[in-house]
Write an enzyme that holds these catalytic residues in place. Structure first.
Site, PDB file in Angstrom:
ATOM      1  N   VAL A   7       0.838  -1.136  -0.088  1.00 11.48           N
ATOM      2  CA  VAL A   7      -0.126   0.080  -0.177  1.00 11.48           C
ATOM      3  C   VAL A   7       0.890   1.263  -0.050  1.00 11.48           C
ATOM      4  O   VAL A   7       1.661   1.330   0.729  1.00 11.48           O
ATOM      5  CB  VAL A   7      -0.965   0.081   1.404  1.00 11.48           C
ATOM      6  CG1 VAL A   7      -1.698   1.185   1.388  1.00 11.48           C
ATOM      7  CG2 VAL A   7      -1.664  -1.487   1.241  1.00 11.48           C
TER       8      VAL A   7
ATOM      9  N   ASP B 143     -11.645 -10.258   9.333  1.00 10.92           N
ATOM     10  CA  ASP B 143     -10.391 -10.250   9.509  1.00 10.92           C
ATOM     11  C   ASP B 143     -10.093  -8.900  10.631  1.00 10.92           C
ATOM     12  O   ASP B 143      -9.116  -8.385  10.423  1.00 10.92           O
ATOM     13  CB  ASP B 143      -9.395 -10.043   8.328  1.00 10.92           C
ATOM     14  CG  ASP B 143      -7.954 -10.564   8.472  1.00 10.92           C
ATOM     15  OD1 ASP B 143      -7.648 -10.961   9.614  1.00 10.92           O
ATOM     16  OD2 ASP B 143      -7.146  -9.744   7.634  1.00 10.92           O
TER      17      ASP B 143
ATOM     18  N   LYS C  96      -8.544  -7.327  13.584  1.00  9.78           N
ATOM     19  CA  LYS C  96      -7.468  -7.238  14.243  1.00  9.78           C
ATOM     20  C   LYS C  96      -6.900  -5.978  14.625  1.00  9.78           C
ATOM     21  O   LYS C  96      -7.097  -5.064  13.762  1.00  9.78           O
ATOM     22  CB  LYS C  96      -6.514  -8.394  13.823  1.00  9.78           C
ATOM     23  CG  LYS C  96      -6.022  -7.944  12.278  1.00  9.78           C
ATOM     24  CD  LYS C  96      -5.096  -9.005  11.943  1.00  9.78           C
ATOM     25  CE  LYS C  96      -4.773  -9.042  10.445  1.00  9.78           C
ATOM     26  NZ  LYS C  96      -3.795  -9.893   9.898  1.00  9.78           N
TER      27      LYS C  96
ATOM     28  N   ASN D  80      -5.977  -3.848  11.643  1.00 11.27           N
ATOM     29  CA  ASN D  80      -6.987  -3.334  10.516  1.00 11.27           C
ATOM     30  C   ASN D  80      -7.790  -2.155  11.115  1.00 11.27           C
ATOM     31  O   ASN D  80      -9.055  -1.889  10.663  1.00 11.27           O
ATOM     32  CB  ASN D  80      -7.897  -4.513   9.952  1.00 11.27           C
ATOM     33  CG  ASN D  80      -6.848  -5.438   8.978  1.00 11.27           C
ATOM     34  OD1 ASN D  80      -5.817  -4.951   8.469  1.00 11.27           O
ATOM     35  ND2 ASN D  80      -7.099  -6.680   8.818  1.00 11.27           N
TER      36      ASN D  80
ATOM     37  N   ASP E 152      -9.067  -3.191   4.975  1.00  7.87           N
ATOM     38  CA  ASP E 152      -8.556  -4.426   4.729  1.00  7.87           C
ATOM     39  C   ASP E 152      -9.904  -5.011   4.681  1.00  7.87           C
ATOM     40  O   ASP E 152     -10.045  -6.205   5.340  1.00  7.87           O
ATOM     41  CB  ASP E 152      -7.695  -4.993   5.430  1.00  7.87           C
ATOM     42  CG  ASP E 152      -7.070  -6.368   4.918  1.00  7.87           C
ATOM     43  OD1 ASP E 152      -7.481  -6.441   3.822  1.00  7.87           O
ATOM     44  OD2 ASP E 152      -6.206  -7.127   5.424  1.00  7.87           O
TER      45      ASP E 152
ATOM     46  N   THR F 231      -6.378 -14.781  11.432  1.00  5.51           N
ATOM     47  CA  THR F 231      -5.195 -14.640  12.357  1.00  5.51           C
ATOM     48  C   THR F 231      -5.619 -15.463  13.518  1.00  5.51           C
ATOM     49  O   THR F 231      -6.642 -15.049  14.053  1.00  5.51           O
ATOM     50  CB  THR F 231      -4.827 -13.228  12.398  1.00  5.51           C
ATOM     51  OG1 THR F 231      -4.944 -12.521  11.097  1.00  5.51           O
ATOM     52  CG2 THR F 231      -3.730 -13.122  13.062  1.00  5.51           C
TER      53      THR F 231
HETATM   54  P1  ATP Z   1      -2.936  -8.373   4.847  1.00  9.01           P
HETATM   55  O1  ATP Z   1      -2.522  -9.528   3.820  1.00  9.01           O
HETATM   56  O2  ATP Z   1      -1.830  -8.217   5.896  1.00  9.01           O
HETATM   57  O3  ATP Z   1      -4.097  -8.475   5.641  1.00  9.01           O
HETATM   58  P2  ATP Z   1      -3.271  -6.522   2.700  1.00  9.01           P
HETATM   59  O4  ATP Z   1      -2.648  -7.124   1.375  1.00  9.01           O
HETATM   60  O5  ATP Z   1      -4.786  -7.050   2.633  1.00  9.01           O
HETATM   61  O6  ATP Z   1      -2.544  -6.861   3.956  1.00  9.01           O
HETATM   62  P3  ATP Z   1      -4.057  -3.929   3.925  1.00  9.01           P
HETATM   63  O7  ATP Z   1      -4.162  -4.717   5.353  1.00  9.01           O
HETATM   64  O8  ATP Z   1      -5.307  -3.609   3.319  1.00  9.01           O
HETATM   65  O9  ATP Z   1      -3.300  -5.069   2.898  1.00  9.01           O
HETATM   66  O10 ATP Z   1      -2.884  -3.021   4.057  1.00  9.01           O
HETATM   67  C1  ATP Z   1      -1.512  -3.477   4.299  1.00  9.01           C
HETATM   68  C2  ATP Z   1      -0.940  -2.252   5.472  1.00  9.01           C
HETATM   69  O11 ATP Z   1      -1.113  -0.820   4.576  1.00  9.01           O
HETATM   70  C3  ATP Z   1      -2.021  -1.924   6.539  1.00  9.01           C
HETATM   71  O12 ATP Z   1      -1.774  -2.628   7.537  1.00  9.01           O
HETATM   72  C4  ATP Z   1      -1.746  -0.376   6.738  1.00  9.01           C
HETATM   73  O13 ATP Z   1      -0.538  -0.350   7.428  1.00  9.01           O
HETATM   74  C5  ATP Z   1      -1.494   0.271   5.373  1.00  9.01           C
HETATM   75  N1  ATP Z   1      -2.809   0.585   4.743  1.00  9.01           N
HETATM   76  C6  ATP Z   1      -3.701   0.013   4.168  1.00  9.01           C
HETATM   77  N2  ATP Z   1      -4.626   0.555   3.749  1.00  9.01           N
HETATM   78  C7  ATP Z   1      -4.440   2.044   4.124  1.00  9.01           C
HETATM   79  C8  ATP Z   1      -4.854   3.319   3.860  1.00  9.01           C
HETATM   80  N3  ATP Z   1      -6.231   3.445   3.382  1.00  9.01           N
HETATM   81  N4  ATP Z   1      -4.296   4.262   4.479  1.00  9.01           N
HETATM   82  C9  ATP Z   1      -3.160   4.366   4.785  1.00  9.01           C
HETATM   83  N5  ATP Z   1      -2.462   3.173   5.297  1.00  9.01           N
HETATM   84  C10 ATP Z   1      -3.012   2.047   4.790  1.00  9.01           C
END
Ligand code: ATP
Length: 360
Positions: free
Chosen positions: A27, A139, A141, A144, A161, A180
Site C-alpha cells: 500500500v 479479519d 485485528k 486493521n 482491509d 489470524t
Molecule cells: P494483509 O494481507 O496483511 O491483510 P493486505 O494486502 O490485505 O494485508 P491491507 O491490510 O489492506 O493489505 O494493508 C496493508 C497495510 O497498509 C495496513 O496494515 C496499513 O498499514 C496500510 N494501509 C492500508 N490501507 C491504508 C490506507 N487506506 N491508508 C493508510 N495506510 C493504509
C-alpha cells in the site's frame, strides 16, 4: 459491477512512499496529479493463470472491490477508483493517516474505560452498518483498525482491509478457515458455516486485549492458541484486570461465547450498559475504571516486534526466491516486493496463516 479502469494508474497518480505491506502487495501513498490530493494505493498482484501460485485470483479482488463499494460509512475506509494492468490491480482508497488505534493508545500514559469506549463505539457502528448489509469483515485485528488522523484528541476510527470480507447472499452457507489465529472464532477453526457473529468474537478478543494488555487465548504455538479458543480457555486474571469495571468484563464475556447465535451482535453491544449506561452508577464506573496501560504498552511493543520480525522473515524469503528465479526466462515475479510468492512455503510465522487455508 465495479469498473476496473484499463489505463495506467501512473498517468493519474504519482506513486509515493510505502505505507504498509500485505500478503499480496504494497500500500503506497499516491498523489492525484490533477488535484494534488493524497490517497492510498493498494497494489495487488493478480495470478497470471489458474495454475499459478503467485498473487490473488481476480475474482477475490473483484469481491473486495464490490464489498468496499457497498460499505460507505464514516468508520469504513472509502474506495475511490480501481485500475487494472496485466499483472496487478490498484485500488485507490481514502488515505488513513492516523496510524493504528493500538499505537495511538500505547503512546498514552493512561486511558480511562470511557475513552476506550469512545473508540469501541465507532468500531461497533462500522460493524453494525456492514452487518446490516449482510457483509462480514472476517479479519478484525489491531492492524486493521486505524485512525483518520492522530492530531485531534478524538480521531475517527477507520476499518480497513476487506480482503477476507464476505457478502452473504440470502440463505447462503459460507465456510472459510482464513484468519489470524489469536482473533478467529471457534466456528472458523471448526470450518462451520460462518456469519457476521464471527466478527463479534474478534471484538471480544480485541476488547479483552485493550483492557488488560493480555491476549485471552494466546498459546506458545498457533496450535495451542487454537486449542485454547476451542476450549474457551480464558480468565480475567486479577493481576491484569484489577482496574477493570465489572461491566467491561460482562461485555467481553457476552462476546466470547462459543455458540455464534448466542453472542452479542454489534447492535446488542451498542445497547450494553458498559457502552450505553442506563443508571448514573453505571456511567460513573466507566470514568473510574481504566485500562491496564502498562501491560497494554508491553503487548503492543511485542506485537510490533513480531510484525517487523515477519517482515524481515518475508524479505529473506524474497532473496532466496529471487536467487531461485535467476536464470528463469519469466519476468521478475518479485518486482513489487510482493509477499504472495512465499505463501506456500512451509514454516511461517503465526500471522502469515492468513488466507493460507481459505476454502470458501
Ligand atoms: P494483509 O494481507 O496483511 O491483510 P493486505 O494486502 O490485505 O494485508 P491491507 O491490510 O489492506 O493489505 O494493508 C496493508 C497495510 O497498509 C495496513 O496494515 C496499513 O498499514 C496500510 N494501509 C492500508 N490501507 C491504508 C490506507 N487506506 N491508508 C493508510 N495506510 C493504509
Amino acid at each position: 459491477m465495479a469498473v476496473f479502469k484499463p489505463e495506467n494508474v501512473e498517468d493519474f497518480y504519482e506513486i509515493e512512499d510505502v505505507l504498509g505491506s500485505g500478503h499480496f502487495g504494497q500500500v503506497r501513498r499516491v498523489r492525484e496529479r490533477t488535484s494534488g490530493t493524497c490517497w492510498a494505493g493498494k497494489f495487488l498482484k493478480i495470478r497470471k493463470n489458474a495454475c499459478s501460485r503467485m498473487g490473488l485470483d481476480r475474482v477475490s479482488v473483484e469481491r473486495e472491490v464490490e464489498i468496499l463499494q457497498a460499505v460507505q460509512h464514516p468508520n469504513i475506509v472509502a474506495l475511490k477508483d480501481v485500475f487494472e494492468s496485466r499483472s496487478e490491480v490498484v485500488l485507490i482508497i481514502e488515505l488513513v493517516s492516523g496510524g493504528e488505534l493500538f499505537d495511538f493508545i500505547a503512546a498514552k500514559e493512561n486511558l480511562l474505560e470511557i475513552e476506550a469506549i469512545e473508540f469501541l463505539k465507532q468500531i461497533l457502528e462500522g460493524l453494525k452498518f456492514i452487518h446490516s448489509r449482510n457483509i462480514a469483515h472476517f479479519d478484525l485485528k489491531p492492524e486493521n483498525i486505524m485512525l483518520s488522523d492522530n492530531m485531534s484528541p478524538h480521531p475517527n476510527i477507520k476499518l480497513i482491509d476487506f480482503g477476507l470480507a464476505h457478502h452473504f447472499s440470502p440463505g447462503e452457507e459460507y465456510r472459510s478457515t482464513s484468519g489470524t489465529p489469536q482473533y478467529i472464532a471457534p466456528e472458523v477453526i471448526n470450518s462451520e458455516p460462518l456469519s457476521p457473529a464471527a466478527d463479534m468474537w474478534s471484538i471480544g478478543v480485541i476488547t479483552y486485549i485493550l483492557l488488560s494488555g493480555l491476549s485471552p487465548f494466546q498459546g506458545d504455538t498457533d496450535e495451542e492458541t487454537l486449542k485454547n479458543i476451542l476450549a474457551l480457555s480464558y480468565e480475567f486474571n486479577r493481576q491484569y484486570f484489577d482496574s477493570t469495571s465489572a461491566m467491561a468484563k460482562d461485555f467481553v464475556t457476552k462476546l466470547l461465547v462459543k455458540n455464534p447465535s448466542e453472542r452479542m451482535t454489534a447492535e446488542d453491544c451498542l445497547q450494553h450498559p458498559w457502552i450505553k449506561p442506563i443508571t448514573r452508577i453505571q456511567a460513573v464506573h466507566r470514568h473510574r475504571s481504566s485500562i491496564n496501560i502498562k501491560n497494554f504498552k508491553r503487548f503492543n511493543a511485542r506485537r510490533k516486534w513480531k510484525m517487523s520480525y515477519n517482515m524481515v522473515w518475508m524479505c529473506n524469503r524474497f532473496v532466496n526466491l529471487k536467487l531461485l528465479c535467476k536464470g528463469s526466462t519469466d519476468p521478475d515475479p518479485l518486482q513489487r516486493d510482493c509477499e504472495s510468492d512465499v505463501e506456500d512455503l512451509d514454516s511461517k510465522p503465526a500471522s502469515l496463516l492468513r488466507r493460507r487455508l481459505s476454502s470458501s
